[in-house]
Design a protein around this motif. Structure first.
Motif, PDB file in Angstrom:
ATOM      1  N   ALA A 128      84.114  51.736  31.381  1.00 11.09           N
ATOM      2  CA  ALA A 128      83.257  50.699  31.965  1.00 11.09           C
ATOM      3  C   ALA A 128      82.034  50.449  31.084  1.00 11.09           C
ATOM      4  O   ALA A 128      81.730  49.302  30.729  1.00 11.09           O
ATOM      5  CB  ALA A 128      82.811  51.117  33.368  1.00 11.09           C
ATOM      6  N   ILE A 129      81.331  51.532  30.699  1.00 10.39           N
ATOM      7  CA  ILE A 129      80.126  51.367  29.874  1.00 10.39           C
ATOM      8  C   ILE A 129      80.477  50.707  28.550  1.00 10.39           C
ATOM      9  O   ILE A 129      79.835  49.744  28.117  1.00 10.39           O
ATOM     10  CB  ILE A 129      79.470  52.741  29.603  1.00 10.39           C
ATOM     11  N   GLY A 130      81.542  51.206  27.897  1.00  8.97           N
ATOM     12  CA  GLY A 130      81.919  50.682  26.583  1.00  8.97           C
ATOM     13  C   GLY A 130      82.314  49.224  26.647  1.00  8.97           C
ATOM     14  O   GLY A 130      81.934  48.427  25.779  1.00  8.97           O
ATOM     15  N   THR A 131      83.089  48.849  27.676  1.00 10.72           N
ATOM     16  CA  THR A 131      83.541  47.468  27.774  1.00 10.72           C
ATOM     17  C   THR A 131      82.360  46.514  27.951  1.00 10.72           C
ATOM     18  O   THR A 131      82.259  45.494  27.272  1.00 10.72           O
ATOM     19  CB  THR A 131      84.519  47.314  28.950  1.00 10.72           C
ATOM     20  N   VAL A 132      81.437  46.872  28.853  1.00  7.95           N
ATOM     21  CA  VAL A 132      80.288  45.991  29.085  1.00  7.95           C
ATOM     22  C   VAL A 132      79.402  45.918  27.847  1.00  7.95           C
ATOM     23  O   VAL A 132      79.018  44.833  27.398  1.00  7.95           O
ATOM     24  CB  VAL A 132      79.489  46.481  30.316  1.00  7.95           C
ATOM     25  N   LEU A 133      79.117  47.080  27.239  1.00 10.03           N
ATOM     26  CA  LEU A 133      78.269  47.086  26.035  1.00 10.03           C
ATOM     27  C   LEU A 133      78.909  46.276  24.912  1.00 10.03           C
ATOM     28  O   LEU A 133      78.230  45.515  24.211  1.00 10.03           O
ATOM     29  CB  LEU A 133      78.027  48.512  25.562  1.00 10.03           C
ATOM     30  N   GLY A 134      80.241  46.448  24.742  1.00 12.14           N
ATOM     31  CA  GLY A 134      80.931  45.724  23.681  1.00 12.14           C
ATOM     32  C   GLY A 134      80.888  44.222  23.913  1.00 12.14           C
ATOM     33  O   GLY A 134      80.689  43.429  22.984  1.00 12.14           O
ATOM     34  N   ALA A 135      81.078  43.831  25.167  1.00 17.37           N
ATOM     35  CA  ALA A 135      81.040  42.401  25.491  1.00 17.37           C
ATOM     36  C   ALA A 135      79.654  41.833  25.202  1.00 17.37           C
ATOM     37  O   ALA A 135      79.527  40.740  24.632  1.00 17.37           O
ATOM     38  CB  ALA A 135      81.400  42.183  26.958  1.00 17.37           C
ATOM     39  N   ILE A 136      78.625  42.595  25.565  1.00 16.85           N
ATOM     40  CA  ILE A 136      77.262  42.125  25.299  1.00 16.85           C
ATOM     41  C   ILE A 136      77.020  42.025  23.794  1.00 16.85           C
ATOM     42  O   ILE A 136      76.406  41.068  23.307  1.00 16.85           O
ATOM     43  CB  ILE A 136      76.228  43.074  25.940  1.00 16.85           C
ATOM     44  N   SER A 195      86.412  47.884  20.281  1.00 14.78           N
ATOM     45  CA  SER A 195      87.558  47.012  20.551  1.00 14.78           C
ATOM     46  C   SER A 195      87.119  45.810  21.391  1.00 14.78           C
ATOM     47  O   SER A 195      87.608  44.702  21.201  1.00 14.78           O
ATOM     48  CB  SER A 195      88.672  47.800  21.247  1.00 14.78           C
ATOM     49  N   MET A 196      86.166  46.037  22.308  1.00 18.29           N
ATOM     50  CA  MET A 196      85.708  44.932  23.150  1.00 18.29           C
ATOM     51  C   MET A 196      84.937  43.915  22.324  1.00 18.29           C
ATOM     52  O   MET A 196      85.091  42.710  22.513  1.00 18.29           O
ATOM     53  CB  MET A 196      84.801  45.496  24.260  1.00 18.29           C
ATOM     54  N   ARG A 197      84.127  44.405  21.380  1.00 16.68           N
ATOM     55  CA  ARG A 197      83.374  43.484  20.542  1.00 16.68           C
ATOM     56  C   ARG A 197      84.334  42.616  19.735  1.00 16.68           C
ATOM     57  O   ARG A 197      84.164  41.401  19.618  1.00 16.68           O
ATOM     58  CB  ARG A 197      82.441  44.260  19.614  1.00 16.68           C
ATOM     59  N   LEU A 250      69.254  43.848  23.437  1.00 14.05           N
ATOM     60  CA  LEU A 250      70.379  44.235  24.290  1.00 14.05           C
ATOM     61  C   LEU A 250      71.639  44.398  23.450  1.00 14.05           C
ATOM     62  O   LEU A 250      72.456  45.288  23.673  1.00 14.05           O
ATOM     63  CB  LEU A 250      70.582  43.150  25.348  1.00 14.05           C
ATOM     64  N   ARG A 251      71.766  43.504  22.440  1.00 13.08           N
ATOM     65  CA  ARG A 251      72.970  43.562  21.603  1.00 13.08           C
ATOM     66  C   ARG A 251      72.972  44.793  20.720  1.00 13.08           C
ATOM     67  O   ARG A 251      74.028  45.303  20.366  1.00 13.08           O
ATOM     68  CB  ARG A 251      73.055  42.302  20.738  1.00 13.08           C
ATOM     69  N   SER A 252      71.769  45.281  20.357  1.00 12.76           N
ATOM     70  CA  SER A 252      71.734  46.411  19.425  1.00 12.76           C
ATOM     71  C   SER A 252      71.900  47.754  20.136  1.00 12.76           C
ATOM     72  O   SER A 252      72.022  48.786  19.490  1.00 12.76           O
ATOM     73  CB  SER A 252      70.443  46.394  18.620  1.00 12.76           C
ATOM     74  N   ILE A 253      71.917  47.741  21.476  1.00 10.40           N
ATOM     75  CA  ILE A 253      72.121  49.002  22.202  1.00 10.40           C
ATOM     76  C   ILE A 253      73.463  49.622  21.823  1.00 10.40           C
ATOM     77  O   ILE A 253      73.614  50.834  21.756  1.00 10.40           O
ATOM     78  CB  ILE A 253      72.081  48.757  23.732  1.00 10.40           C
ATOM     79  N   ALA A 254      74.437  48.760  21.529  1.00 12.31           N
ATOM     80  CA  ALA A 254      75.794  49.257  21.272  1.00 12.31           C
ATOM     81  C   ALA A 254      75.892  50.048  19.962  1.00 12.31           C
ATOM     82  O   ALA A 254      76.734  50.927  19.836  1.00 12.31           O
ATOM     83  CB  ALA A 254      76.763  48.087  21.247  1.00 12.31           C
TER      84      ALA A 254
END
Lengths: 300, 332
Positions: free
Chosen positions: B122-130, B217-219, B140-144
């Motif tokens: 869940a965390i990875g998918t949301v972070l990657g999408a952002i 992968s989400m990014r 926010l984008r650089s948190i990933a």
């Protein structure tokens, strides 16, 4: 429209290969950083191998349980190993396993991938089915079975790399196969075929050179997987226990309760070394992917 | 999904289980080591056996385990046992069966795995999408990024670092074990709290090590979706950014993510096993760890086979679930 005539003075100066490479590395920062760390690690190992006595990496060569000091910059462990020497030798052995297993794995992958894609038919379906059946099996667990069944005295750096490679060629095989399949349909291959080039000529002169970035990426991925797998096996106590392989040092530290006893440097040093190795390999791998796959290349 | 596809997938599952069982059956038999012999040699060292009795005992044990029969008979007997999830007896904890030991350890492992996998997914998918979302603010984008950098770090090493800094230096959380030494497992509030405190570090090391993979992968997916016509269409329709992000972006990228989840299952399970061993949680990983130390071969092989079967079955189940998530596959 008037045609433009380029005189000798006007021609754009073609930069040398090295400048082009450096320029590319400046754009592909991950690849550059990864290569830089790898270079530093290689230097550490080579200079270390020249300066230290490898015997000090084995038990009872130094006083026991010394915290890092001037005489022993990395400290010594419960068994009296000089950990600086152990790091150098361990790094060397890790490199050996990685390169050996990575090289063999990639070679198998290239040969099988080419055979599968180029000749097709039942050979292709046989290779593909075997890959598909083996892929869902958690490889490390089968490696545990193999390493566990071996006599402890028979487990060496060499057998470690073979155990790792035994179940790790499916990835490169499938990647290379997919790439060859797309290449086969390209026009330059059709032209080569029409001009009467032999199958082997097409494979080696036309397709292989175009695949080099993919093969390089597969190789680095394979080295990463091999280092990872041999590290996990060693952490489980299935490595060559006498050798100062990085995973073995962590296994030994863990069984002696290093943290409970306050010998913090003992497991931490191999852990950091492992982070540097795997981290740099991952960066190089991602960088090469970008080089091989223009689609993921960042637009900047 | 047609009956034919379902049958094909099931046949494939059977093939995978058969291949794994065959490897696990034949590899040990190619090796010169004999589990029973080594066990008795060990017992003899610690005292009690004279050599004459020992040979007789080994012979009778081998007969009991069926090792005196022809290899092919043994093989079919073994396959039959595997189908019934019967992995034989543990050597070091005889007369406990391997299946009993696994059943005791399983709830611990499943709990840890479920929580960490769902959280990191869940965390990875949301972070990657952002990270791939051009309208998101820069910070926010650089948190990933730090999470992506952590992908190279195996969870075990993450565990060692966490134990050192948080457990050993700061003394915030315990160094290992499932509950404090000296406490008796009860259903009390204090005990549950103690239990939870011991699970935080192992869970954290697994999550930190795997979030980056999902982000990556989400990014990648997010970047491809951006160019799609339906996203442009939604933008021209004047939908809010949040709506596009949730309904057009996340939803369409989720399916490949679910596929990746099935593929990553094997690695996730393996990592969890080793982290469990590191922290000494009483799950399947520690069972395997102790079995390796004690040369308890039936337990080693049993655990390996059990996990392989579980992973392969779960992957097949996930494949059956995709069509429910994605109408595009359903109609094929």
């Amino acid at each position: 429209m008037a045609s433009i005539v380029l005189t000798a003075e006007q021609r754009v100066e073609q930069p040398g290969k090295l400048t082009l490479l450096l320029r590319y590395l400046r754009r592909n920062k991950g690849l550059a950083i990864g290569l830089f760390i790898l270079l530093c690690l290689a230097l550490f190992t080579l200079v270390g191998m020249a300066l230290i006595n490898p015997k000090h990496a084995y038990p009872l060569s130094a006083p026991l349980k010394q915290a890092p000091s001037l005489k022993y910059p990395f400290g010594t462990d419960f068994f009296g190993r000089n950990l600086l020497a152990a790091m150098v030798v361990g790094m060397w052995q890790t490199a050996l396993i990685g390169l050996l297993a990575g090289g063999i794995g990639t070679l198998i992958g290239v040969v099988l991938g080419f055979t599968s894609a180029y000749f097709g038919g039942w050979i292709d379906s046989a290779i593909r089915t075997i890959c598909q059946i083996l892929t869902p099996i958690p490889v490390l667990l089968i490696q545990v079975v193999i390493a566990g069944s071996l006599d402890k005295r028979d487990v060496t750096i060499l057998t470690m790399s073979f155990i790792v490679v035994l179940l790790a060629w499916m990835g490169p095989t499938l990647v290379i196969r997919a790439q060859v399949l797309t290449m086969k349909e390209r026009q330059f291959v059709a032209v080569a075929k029409l001009s009467g080039m032999s199958d082997f000529g097409i494979i080696f002169k036309e397709i292989l050179p175009n695949l080099l970035p993919f093969i390089a990426a597969a190789f680095v991925g394979q080295v990463f997987a091999a280092v990872f797998a041999s590290f996990y096996l060693a952490v489980l106590g299935l490595g060559p226990l006498r050798e100062p392989l990085l995973g073995n040092i962590i296994w030994a530290a863990q069984s002696q309760g290093a943290f409970f006893n306050g010998w913090w440097w003992w497991p931490l040093e191999p852990a950091f070394a492992m982070i540097l190795i795997l981290g740099s390999l991952a960066l190089v791998n991602m960088g090469l992917d970008e080089l091989a796959n223009p689609r993921v290349r960042r637009t900047e | 999904m047609t009956v034919r596809i379902i049958l094909k997938r099931l046949l494939f599952l059977v093939l995978v289980i058969w291949a794994a069982s065959t490897i696990v059956f034949f590899v040990p038999r190619l090796s010169p080591r004999s589990a029973i012999r080594e066990r008795f040699a060990e017992l003899a060292r610690t005292g009690g056996f004279s050599s004459g009795d020992m040979e007789k005992l080994i012979a009778s044990m081998e007969q009991q385990f069926g090792l005196d029969k022809p290899l092919l008979d043994q093989y079919f007997q073994y396959l039959n046992n595997v189908i019934h999830l019967d992995f034989g007896y543990s050597l070091s904890k005889y007369p406990a069966t391997v299946t009993q030991l696994i059943a005791q350890a399983l709830p611990w492992s499943i709990g840890l795995l479920l929580v960490t996998t769902i959280l990191s997914f869940a965390i990875g998918t949301v972070l990657g999408a952002i990270a791939a979302w051009p309208r998101a603010p820069g910070w926010l984008r650089s948190i990933a990024t730090p999470f992506i950098l952590l992908t190279g770090v195996p969870p075990v090493i993450m565990g060692i670092l966490l134990v050192f800094f948080i457990g050993f230096r700061l003394k915030w959380l315990p160094l290992g074990g499932a509950y404090s030494v000296g406490t008796v497992p009860t259903f009390s509030w204090a005990f549950s709290l103690d239990l939870m405190r011991h699970q935080i570090l192992p869970a954290l090391s697994l999550i930190l090590g795997s979030v980056g993979g999902w982000v990556l992968s989400m990014r990648g997916m997010g970047v491809t979706i951006q160019g799609e016509d339906y996203v442009n269409f939604a933008e021209h329709k004047g939908l809010t950014g949040r709506r596009i992000f949730r309904d057009y972006y996340l939803r369409n990228a989720l399916l490949p993510q679910a596929t990746a989840l099935a593929l990553a299952l094997g690695t996730v399970v393996t990592s969890a096993i080793i982290v469990e061993g590191l922290f000494g949680l009483p799950g399947v990983g520690t069972l395997l760890n102790l079995a390796i130390r004690a040369n308890d071969f039936p337990v080693i092989y049993g655990v390996v086979l059990f996990i392989t079967i579980a992973v392969a079955t779960l992957m097949t189940v996930l494949e059956f679930i995709y069509p429910l998530l994605d109408p595009r596959i359903r109609n094929q």
